[in-house]
Scaffold this motif. Structure first.
Motif, PDB file in Angstrom:
ATOM      1  N   LYS A 102      52.058  35.372  39.303  1.00  0.00           N
ATOM      2  CA  LYS A 102      50.928  35.058  37.814  1.00  0.00           C
ATOM      3  C   LYS A 102      51.124  33.691  37.272  1.00  0.00           C
ATOM      4  O   LYS A 102      49.570  33.191  36.684  1.00  0.00           O
ATOM      5  N   TRP A 103      52.504  32.657  36.625  1.00  0.00           N
ATOM      6  CA  TRP A 103      52.459  31.397  36.101  1.00  0.00           C
ATOM      7  C   TRP A 103      51.565  30.384  36.608  1.00  0.00           C
ATOM      8  O   TRP A 103      50.658  29.885  36.679  1.00  0.00           O
ATOM      9  N   PRO A 104      51.859  30.595  38.575  1.00  0.00           N
ATOM     10  CA  PRO A 104      51.500  29.448  38.878  1.00  0.00           C
ATOM     11  C   PRO A 104      50.100  29.452  39.120  1.00  0.00           C
ATOM     12  O   PRO A 104      49.021  28.320  39.008  1.00  0.00           O
ATOM     13  N   VAL A 105      49.622  30.432  39.265  1.00  0.00           N
ATOM     14  CA  VAL A 105      47.803  30.935  38.596  1.00  0.00           C
ATOM     15  C   VAL A 105      47.342  30.561  37.191  1.00  0.00           C
ATOM     16  O   VAL A 105      46.614  30.030  37.828  1.00  0.00           O
ATOM     17  N   VAL A 106      48.026  30.688  36.389  1.00  0.00           N
ATOM     18  CA  VAL A 106      47.847  30.473  35.492  1.00  0.00           C
ATOM     19  C   VAL A 106      47.685  29.080  35.210  1.00  0.00           C
ATOM     20  O   VAL A 106      46.435  28.299  34.277  1.00  0.00           O
ATOM     21  N   LEU A 107      48.975  28.284  35.281  1.00  0.00           N
ATOM     22  CA  LEU A 107      48.920  26.818  35.471  1.00  0.00           C
ATOM     23  C   LEU A 107      47.530  25.673  36.042  1.00  0.00           C
ATOM     24  O   LEU A 107      47.414  24.557  35.869  1.00  0.00           O
ATOM     25  N   TYR A 108      47.512  26.880  37.255  1.00  0.00           N
ATOM     26  CA  TYR A 108      46.190  26.171  38.255  1.00  0.00           C
ATOM     27  C   TYR A 108      44.963  26.239  37.315  1.00  0.00           C
ATOM     28  O   TYR A 108      44.576  25.314  37.666  1.00  0.00           O
ATOM     29  N   GLY A 109      44.831  26.776  36.999  1.00  0.00           N
ATOM     30  CA  GLY A 109      43.816  27.819  36.039  1.00  0.00           C
ATOM     31  C   GLY A 109      43.436  26.373  34.898  1.00  0.00           C
ATOM     32  O   GLY A 109      42.603  26.246  34.331  1.00  0.00           O
ATOM     33  N   GLY A 110      45.007  25.993  34.357  1.00  0.00           N
ATOM     34  CA  GLY A 110      44.748  25.856  33.372  1.00  0.00           C
ATOM     35  C   GLY A 110      44.438  24.309  33.728  1.00  0.00           C
ATOM     36  O   GLY A 110      44.096  23.239  33.482  1.00  0.00           O
ATOM     37  N   ILE A 111      44.434  23.704  34.785  1.00  0.00           N
ATOM     38  CA  ILE A 111      44.686  22.444  35.493  1.00  0.00           C
ATOM     39  C   ILE A 111      43.127  22.067  36.161  1.00  0.00           C
ATOM     40  O   ILE A 111      42.214  21.831  35.297  1.00  0.00           O
ATOM     41  N   LEU A 112      42.191  23.130  36.464  1.00  0.00           N
ATOM     42  CA  LEU A 112      41.165  23.378  36.193  1.00  0.00           C
ATOM     43  C   LEU A 112      40.180  22.806  34.977  1.00  0.00           C
ATOM     44  O   LEU A 112      39.276  21.982  34.713  1.00  0.00           O
ATOM     45  N   ILE A 113      40.715  23.801  33.931  1.00  0.00           N
ATOM     46  CA  ILE A 113      39.692  23.478  32.682  1.00  0.00           C
ATOM     47  C   ILE A 113      39.620  22.120  32.554  1.00  0.00           C
ATOM     48  O   ILE A 113      39.495  21.724  31.728  1.00  0.00           O
TER      49      ILE A 113
END
Length: 196
Positions: A102-113
């Protein structure tokens, strides 16, 4: 200011980002095909990130091709984009090695945004410098892909709390959206060249 140094520096940084990402692909400790199994999430993360960084590089190249000069604000906006792109190797490695937790996927999305926002800021400053009737301004007047991408990334972050693999699939969907070449800049520059 001329744009040559900005282009060369950006190309170098993006090449280093891709190189760092590939260094996270480690050789398995075994000689059977089943030993590759644990590397599948790492490899999938790498492929997605490679494609996304490549998409940014391609669009960055087209934008800079269409502009004739840069200023200090553009230099800083470009550094902002390169900063967020430089976090891709970290997000990629953590997401892959955690097997899409969960948290790595959330962080990755934050980087993409943040990459999407930084790219939008750079686009806006380049258009402002080029002028409202420039080929670049005409090409980027309706950036539905950019806004849609940021919205999907935000939705994927929310989805990641329930289903990280689905969120990863949404990130892949955005990449697929951008794999279709955006010819707006090429068309408008060609039109401008033909009018001269």
């Amino acid at each position: 200011m001329k744009k040559g140094r900005l282009e060369a520096f950006s190309d170098g940084v993006i090449a280093i980002i891709i190189t760092i990402m590939v260094l996270e692909l480690h050789v398995p400790h075994g000689e059977g095909l089943r030993d590759l199994g644990p590397l599948i999430p790492v490899a999938l993360s790498y492929v997605l990130s490679f494609v996304l960084v490549g998409i940014y590089w391609n669009n960055h190249h087209h934008m800079l091709y269409a502009c004739t000069r840069v200023n200090g604000a553009i230099l800083w906006a470009n550094l902002n984009l390169l900063f967020w792109l430089s976090l891709m190797p970290f997000g990629t490695a953590w997401m892959g090695e955690s097997h899409f937790a969960k948290w790595p996927v959330v962080l990755y999305g934050g980087i993409l945004i943040m990459n999407g926002i930084a790219y939008t800021i750079l686009c806006n400053l380049l258009v402002k410098e080029a002028g409202p009737n420039s080929p670049l301004a005409l090409a980027l007047s309706r950036d539905w892909k950019g806004m849609t991408s940021i919205a999907i990334y935000a939705a994927a972050i929310a989805v990641a709390f329930l289903n990280p693999l689905l969120a990863f699939g949404m990130y892949v969907g955005v990449a697929m959206l951008w794999l279709i070449p955006d010819r707006r800049i090429e068309r408008n520059v060609a039109r401008e060249d033909g009018a001269e």
